[in-house]
Design a protein around this motif. Structure first.
Motif, short mmCIF file in Angstrom:
data_model
loop_
_atom_site.label_atom_id
_atom_site.label_comp_id
_atom_site.label_asym_id
_atom_site.label_seq_id
_atom_site.Cartn_x
_atom_site.Cartn_y
_atom_site.Cartn_z
N ALA A 97 0.83 -1.05 0.06
CA ALA A 97 0.09 0.10 0.07
C ALA A 97 0.88 1.45 0.24
N GLY A 98 0.25 2.27 -0.45
CA GLY A 98 0.81 3.64 -0.37
C GLY A 98 1.16 4.08 1.11
N ALA A 99 2.54 4.59 1.32
CA ALA A 99 3.02 4.80 2.66
C ALA A 99 2.13 5.46 3.50
N PRO A 100 1.45 6.69 3.00
CA PRO A 100 0.74 7.66 3.87
C PRO A 100 -0.62 6.67 4.57
N ASP A 101 -0.94 5.98 3.61
CA ASP A 101 -2.47 5.23 4.04
C ASP A 101 -2.27 4.03 4.69
N ALA A 102 -0.89 3.30 4.78
CA ALA A 102 -0.49 1.75 5.46
C ALA A 102 -1.02 1.89 6.89
N GLU A 103 -0.89 2.87 7.63
CA GLU A 103 -1.34 2.79 9.09
C GLU A 103 -2.86 2.78 9.08
N ALA A 104 -3.37 3.27 8.36
CA ALA A 104 -5.02 3.26 8.35
C ALA A 104 -5.48 1.95 7.89
N ILE A 105 -4.98 1.40 6.92
CA ILE A 105 -5.47 0.14 6.22
C ILE A 105 -4.93 -0.99 7.36
N ALA A 106 -3.96 -1.10 7.96
CA ALA A 106 -3.58 -1.99 8.96
C ALA A 106 -4.53 -1.92 10.37
N GLU A 107 -4.99 -0.88 10.50
CA GLU A 107 -5.98 -0.51 11.82
C GLU A 107 -7.23 -0.91 11.43
N ASP A 114 2.89 -5.17 4.45
CA ASP A 114 4.26 -5.74 4.51
C ASP A 114 5.13 -4.81 3.78
N ARG A 115 4.78 -4.05 2.82
CA ARG A 115 5.65 -3.09 2.09
C ARG A 115 4.88 -1.90 1.60
N THR A 116 5.39 -0.73 1.94
CA THR A 116 4.91 0.32 1.75
C THR A 116 5.56 1.07 0.65
N VAL A 117 4.83 1.80 -0.37
CA VAL A 117 5.54 2.26 -1.71
C VAL A 117 5.15 3.76 -1.94
N GLY A 118 5.81 4.18 -2.56
CA GLY A 118 5.63 5.51 -3.19
C GLY A 118 5.96 5.90 -4.78
N ASP A 119 6.00 6.95 -5.18
CA ASP A 119 6.41 7.44 -6.45
C ASP A 119 7.66 6.71 -7.06
#
Length: 223
Positions: A97-107, A114-119
Motif C-alpha cells: 500500500a501507499g506509505a501514507p495510507d498504510a497505518e490506516a489500512i492496517a488498523e 508488508d511493504r509501503t510504496v511511493g512514486d
C-alpha cells in the motif's frame, strides 16, 4: 471475446489478454460496485490482486490454484479492503500500500502492510512490472499502478483517483482537490499517451485520450 471493462457484481469477470499479462476485472458488492483486478504473468503464472474490496470467496475463486503473490490496496477507504484479511489468510500474499495510507489500512483490516510504496517504486507480477504513481488528494496515500505493455499501449489502474468524467472525490476540500488534479495532470496526462487505457476502482474504464479534452473543465468546476 472483446474486452469492454463493463462488469457487474452479479456477473462474471471481463478478461483482457495482453502479450505478457492477463487482466481479469471483477466487480463485487451490489451496494458499492467495487472493481477488483487480478493480474497474471503469462511466463511465470504469478498473480497480483489490485484491491481485495469485498466478497473473498469470489476473489479466491478467481485466484484459483495458482496462488497469489501480492495484494495491492490502492487506498485506505473501507470499501477497497473488506476482503483483505480473508484473502491474505487464504493465500499468504504480501500486502502492499501507499506509505501514507498504510497505518490506516492496517488498523481497519487487522492486516499488517508488508511493504509501503511511493512514486517510482515497482510491484512485480512475475516478469511484468507495475510502476507506482502516488496521487495525493482522494486520500494521502492513494496509488495508481502503471503497466507499460512492451507490445502495446500503457495500462493504468487508478483506484479512486481518476474516473471517466473526473478525478476522485475530495469531499469538498479545495486544497485536496487542487493537489489531486495537479497530480493527475502532471503525473498521468502530461506523461502518458492518449491510447493509455485506465481501470478505475468503480464503474467502466476509459482512455486518457477520451478524458484529456475535459481537464480544464474539471479544474474549473472544482471537483
Amino acid at each position: 471475446m472483446t474486452y469492454t471493462g463493463e462488469v457487474a457484481p452479479e456477473g462474471a469477470p471481463d478478461v483482457r489478454t495482453l502479450s505478457a499479462l492477463t487482466i481479469l476485472k471483477q466487480a463485487v458488492d451490489p451496494q458499492t460496485s467495487n472493481n477488483c483486478y487480478l493480474l497474471r504473468c503469462h511466463a511465470t503464472g504469478e498473480q497480483v490482486l489490485v484491491d481485495a474490496a469485498a466478497d473473498a470467496p469470489r476473489l479466491l475463486e478467481l485466484v484459483g490454484g495458482a496462488g497469489l503473490t501480492t495484494v495491492v490496496t490502492t487506498h485506505q477507504h473501507w470499501d477497497h479492503h473488506r476482503a483483505l484479511a480473508e484473502v491474505v489468510a487464504a493465500t499468504g500474499a504480501q500486502v502492499v500500500a501507499g506509505a501514507p495510507d498504510a497505518e490506516a489500512i492496517a488498523e481497519q483490516t487487522g492486516v499488517a502492510v508488508d511493504r509501503t510504496v511511493g512514486d517510482g517504486d515497482v510491484v512485480r507480477v512475475g516478469e511484468c512490472t507495475l510502476q507506482v504513481i502516488a496521487l495525493v488528494g482522494h486520500t494521502p496515500g492513494s496509488v495508481a499502478l502503471l503497466y507499460d505493455d512492451p507490445q502495446g499501449h500503457p495500462h493504468l489502474f487508478t483506484g479512486d483517483s481518476l474516473f471517466p468524467g473526473g478525478v476522485g472525490n475530495t469531499f469538498g476540500d479545495a486544497a485536496a482537490f487542487a493537489r489531486l488534479i495537479d497530480d493527475v495532470e502532471t503525473k498521468i496526462f502530461d506523461r502518458l499517451p492518449d491510447e493509455t487505457w485506465f481501470y478505475p476502482g468503480h464503474g467502466n474504464d476509459s482512455t486518457l485520450g477520451a478524458e484529456r479534452p475535459h481537464l480544464a473543465q474539471w479544474r474549473a468546476r472544482g471537483w
